[in-house]
Design an enzyme around this catalytic site. Structure first.
Site, short mmCIF file in Angstrom:
data_model
loop_
_atom_site.label_atom_id
_atom_site.label_comp_id
_atom_site.label_asym_id
_atom_site.label_seq_id
_atom_site.Cartn_x
_atom_site.Cartn_y
_atom_site.Cartn_z
CB CYS A 129 26.55 50.45 28.43
SG CYS A 129 25.88 49.22 29.56
CG HIS A 173 25.72 49.35 24.36
ND1 HIS A 173 26.49 48.31 24.84
CD2 HIS A 173 24.74 49.57 25.28
CE1 HIS A 173 26.01 47.93 26.01
NE2 HIS A 173 24.95 48.66 26.30
CG ASN A 216 24.11 45.49 27.98
OD1 ASN A 216 25.32 45.72 27.90
ND2 ASN A 216 23.23 46.42 28.31
#
Ligand code: COA
Length: 314
Positions: free
Chosen positions: A112, A241, A271
Site C-alpha cells: 500500500c 492512502h 482499499n
C-alpha cells in the site's frame, strides 16, 4: 539536471463490477452498518476477466491525455503493484507494450506504500536528469488474493488503478519525500503462501495494523510539514492512502487538519493498495477540488511495514 519533478497529468480507472456491503453480507457474517462505521467503505470494485495490466493501461492513457504527452515521449515507466499478472515478466513491460511506449519499464512492490515509493523513485530519475518524462502507475487486482470467506479482510479491499505523469520542470513540484521500512512486522499483514507459485490470501492482525498506521503516519505527516517549513494551515490537501476512514481522520486530527482538506474516496472503492493514492488524486483533480499550485501531502503505509510521504505543489 532538473530542478523539480512535477505532476503534469493524472488518470484512474475502476473496473465496472460493483460489490456493495449488502452484497458481501449475503455470503459472510457482516453488515453494511458494521462495515460503514468501522471503515467508511460502502462499496468496492472487483475485476471479472480484467488483468492488473488492463486496468493500468486505461489509467495510464487517461494520465497521458491530461498531460498532453505521447507514449513515445516517456523515458521511464514504474508500475507499483502487489498483484502482478505473472511472476515474470514485470507487468510494467506489458503496460509499456500495450500503450506503445519505448522506454525502460519495471514493477515496484511496496504494497500500500507502493505509489509513494514509485513516485519517490521517479522523482530521483528526474532530478538527476536521467529521465524527463516518467509514467508512474499503481494498479491492483487485490480480489485475486482476498479470501472472500474471511470477513476480517474481504470487506476492505478492492481493484483499481491510478496513474500520474511526472515531468522535469523549473516550476515547483515535489518538494520533499521520505520512505521507511520495518520488516519485523511480517506477520501483521502478509499473504500466507509458502511458495512463490502457490495461491495465498491476505491475512492481517487488523487492530495492530490500525494502531501502527495511525502512529507512523501521523508522526510522518508532522515531520514532513516541519521539513518543508510548513504549518498544517498552509497545506491545501491531504491525499492519504485510502484504507480506513478512522485511520485517515485520526491522522488528520493529530496534525490539526480539518477533514474538509482531506481527499476521501474509499467509500467508492475500498482499499486498492498501490492504486489508492493516485485514484484519490485523480478523482479530486478531475472534480476540480485540487487546483494547480496547491500543496498536497500524500502518505501511505502497507505490508512490510513500509510507509512514506511526499509533499508536492500540484
Ligand atoms: N463484520 C462484522 N463483525 C466483524 C467483522 C465484520 N466484517 N470483522 C470483525 N468483526 C467482529 C470481530 O469478530 C469482533 O467481534 P467480537 O468482539 O465478538 O470478538 C468485533 O467485530 C471487533 O473486531 P475488531 O477486529 O476489534 O474490530 P476493529 O474495530 O479493529 O475493526 C478492522 C476491524 C479490520 C476494520 C480494523 O482493525 C482496521 O481497519 N484495521 C486496519 C486494517 C487496514 O487498513 N489494513 C490495510 C493497511 S494498508
Amino acid at each position: 539536471m532538473n530542478k523539480f519533478a512535477r505532476i503534469i497529468g493524472t488518470g484512474s480507472y475502476l473496473p465496472p463490477m460493483v460489490v456493495t456491503n449488502d452484497d458481501l453480507s449475503k455470503t459472510i457474517d457482516t453488515s453494511d452498518e458494521w462495515i460503514t462505521s468501522r471503515t467508511g467503505i460502502k462499496e468496492r470494485r472487483r475485476v471479472t476477466d480484467e488483468s492488473t495490466c488492463d486496468l493500468a493501461v486505461i489509467a495510464a492513457n487517461n494520465a497521458l491525455d491530461m498531460a498532453g504527452i505521447a507514449p513515445s515521449e516517456l523515458d521511464l515507466i514504474i508500475l507499483a503493484t502487489t498483484t502482478p499478472d505473472k511472476i515474470f515478466p514485470a507487468t510494467a513491460t506489458m503496460l509499456q507494450n500495450a500503450i506503445g511506449a519505448n522506454c525502460p519499464a519495471f514493477d515496484l512492490q511496496s504494497v500500500c506504500a507502493g505509489f509513494v515509493f514509485a513516485l519517490t523513485t521517479a522523482e530521483q530519475y528526474i532530478k538527476t536528469g536521467a529521465a524527463n518524462k516518467v509514467l508512474v502507475v499503481g494498479s491492483e487486482t487485490l480480489s485475486r488474493i482476498v479470501d472472500w470467506n474471511d470477513r476480517a479482510t474481504a470487506i476492505l479491499f478492492g481493484d483499481g488503478a491510478g496513474a500520474v505523469v511526472l515531468s522535469g520542470s523549473e516550476e515547483t513540484g515535489i518538494l520533499h519525500s521520505k520512505l521507511f521500512s520495518d520488516g519485523s512486522y511480517l506477520s501483521s499483514l502478509q499473504v500466507n503462501n509458502t511458495r512463490i507459485n502457490e495461491t495465498g490470501f491476505i491475512e492481517m492482525a487488523g487492530n495492530e495494523v490500525f494502531k501502527i498506521a495511525v502512529s507512523r503516519l501521523s508522526s510522518l505527516a508532522q515531520d514532513t510539514l516541519t521539513a518543508c517549513n510548513m504549518t498544517a494551515e498552509e497545506l491545501d490537501w491531504m491525499v492519504p492512502h485510502q484504507a480506513n476512514i478512522r485511520i485517515i481522520s485520526a491522522v488528520a486530527k493529530r496534525i490539526n487538519t480539518p477533514m474538509d482538506k482531506v481527499i476521501v474516496t474509499l467509500d467508492k472503492h475500498g482499499n486498492t493498495s498501490a492504486a489508492s493514492i493516485p485514484l484519490a488524486l485523480d478523482i479530486a483533480v478531475r472534480d476540480g477540488r485540487i487546483q494547480k499550485g496547491q500543496s498536497l501531502l500524500l502518505e501511505g503505509i502497507g505490508g512490510g511495514f513500509s510507509w512514506g510521504s511526499i509533499l508536492a505543489k500540484f
